[in-house]
Design an enzyme around this catalytic site. Structure first.
Site, PDB file in Angstrom:
ATOM      1  N   LEU A 268       0.856  -1.175   0.000  1.00  0.00           N
ATOM      2  CA  LEU A 268       0.000   0.000   0.000  1.00  0.00           C
ATOM      3  C   LEU A 268       0.899   1.235   0.000  1.00  0.00           C
ATOM      4  O   LEU A 268       1.900   1.269   0.705  1.00  0.00           O
ATOM      5  CB  LEU A 268      -0.876   0.033   1.264  1.00  0.00           C
ATOM      6  CG  LEU A 268      -2.282  -0.567   1.206  1.00  0.00           C
ATOM      7  CD1 LEU A 268      -2.927  -0.465   2.579  1.00  0.00           C
ATOM      8  CD2 LEU A 268      -3.151   0.115   0.176  1.00  0.00           C
ATOM      9  N   ASP A 269       0.540   2.247  -0.789  1.00  0.00           N
ATOM     10  CA  ASP A 269       1.309   3.482  -0.807  1.00  0.00           C
ATOM     11  C   ASP A 269       1.405   4.055   0.608  1.00  0.00           C
ATOM     12  O   ASP A 269       0.476   3.887   1.416  1.00  0.00           O
ATOM     13  CB  ASP A 269       0.639   4.519  -1.708  1.00  0.00           C
ATOM     14  CG  ASP A 269       0.803   4.191  -3.184  1.00  0.00           C
ATOM     15  OD1 ASP A 269       1.624   3.321  -3.504  1.00  0.00           O
ATOM     16  OD2 ASP A 269       0.101   4.806  -4.010  1.00  0.00           O
ATOM     17  N   PRO A 270       2.507   4.755   0.923  1.00  0.00           N
ATOM     18  CA  PRO A 270       2.665   5.309   2.277  1.00  0.00           C
ATOM     19  C   PRO A 270       1.494   6.177   2.735  1.00  0.00           C
ATOM     20  O   PRO A 270       1.124   6.145   3.912  1.00  0.00           O
ATOM     21  CB  PRO A 270       3.956   6.136   2.157  1.00  0.00           C
ATOM     22  CG  PRO A 270       4.734   5.453   1.090  1.00  0.00           C
ATOM     23  CD  PRO A 270       3.720   4.965   0.107  1.00  0.00           C
TER      24      PRO A 270
END
Length: 303
Positions: free
Chosen positions: A37-39
């Protein structure tokens, strides 16, 4: 400790950050995750503990679900609100304009992976190239948007929310950017929450604070156990097959089982994957039906 723990990933944490925190809290090194998951994204992040890490390369391709915020009238280098602004304009889009686009982005669609992504080009991550100011040609990818729903849109602020049920590898930032391009004003993603992954939902997920609270009480391994799901919960779409003690010993040692001597004798389809359990209810392995026998596909017993 073997099994699955579903974490509600907080914003500004990478998926690996969450793994690192959980290694400390569980006192266990062997932990992996099921998909990055993107930050800046939040939401469902199933973690694999112990022998569950063996499932990492064979997870069923189940759809993922997201809720994403967006803003019209802006574009950035990262396709989200946290990037460097490339353009700004006054948008005057109606809710009906957006709803009219939904059929064009439902079903199989083609996406160009964003430069700020983990996709590799000649062995180098695109985001590493992007940080150097380098843009390279990328190959379009076909993804599937099973459901796309406009949850709300404020015409005054030109902001809204989407619900997306999609296949693995779909970039929600790219979806929003592409929609903004067709609307003629540009668009950026302003928030992203993964609400479903690997069959688990936000209702199944625990925050890091909730997990810290039980591990701080001492006996961390014991206290965290109620949050740990069985390894086979990753594969609930496959049939369950219980075998005898003799068969379980045979299968656990890597030997195939005769389909006709199992409960699948009249229903087994060649190539079908099944969950094999011992007489005591323990999950042994995934098996694959192959020409009248069930062969070991992936072993999960503790031996």
């Amino acid at each position: 400790m073997n099994g699955i723990i579903v974490v509600n990933k907080p914003q500004e944490f990478t998926s690996f950050d969450v793994v690192a925190v959980m290694r400390r809290l569980c006192g266990q090194r062997k932990i992996g995750h099921t998909g990055t998951l993107d930050p800046m994204a939040q939401g469902v992040l199933p973690l694999l503990l112990g022998n569950a890490t063996r499932a990492q390369d064979i997870l069923p391709d189940s759809d993922k679900e997201y809720e994403a915020g967006f803003k019209l009238g802006m574009t950035t280098d990262t396709l989200d609100i946290w990037g460097e602004i490339r353009s700004e304009s006054t948008a005057n889009v109606s809710k009906g304009d957006i709803e009219a686009l939904i059929p064009r982005f439902t079903g199989e669609i083609s996406q160009l992976p964003p430069m700020y992504s983990a996709v590799k080009k000649n062995g180098v991550r695109l985001y590493d190239l992007a940080r150097q100011g380098v843009t390279v040609e990328r190959e379009p990818r076909t993804v599937t948007i099973t459901e796309l729903e406009l949850l709300g849109f404020d015409e005054k602020t030109q902001t809204g929310r989407l619900r997306i049920l999609c296949s693995k590898g779909t970039y929600i930032r790219t979806l929003i950017d592409d929609m903004g391009a067709l609307l003629g004003c540009g668009a950026v993603m302003t928030s992203l929450v993964r609400t479903k992954a690997c069959g688990f939902t936000l209702a199944d997920a625990k925050t890091l604070d909730e997990i810290r609270a039980v591990t701080d009480e001492g006996n961390a391994s014991d206290n965290i156990l109620p949050y740990v799901r069985s390894v086979d919960s990753l594969f609930e779409e496959y049939k369950k097959l219980a075998v005898s003690e003799k068969q379980s010993l045979r299968f656990a040692n890597g030997n195939p089982l005769d389909v006709d001597k199992t409960a699948l004798r009249t229903t087994a389809a060649d190539g079908e994957i099944v969950r094999v359990f011992g007489k005591d209810g323990s999950f042994i392995a995934l098996g694959r039906v192959d020409g009248g026998v069930i062969r070991v596909y992936k072993m999960f017993n503790n031996k």
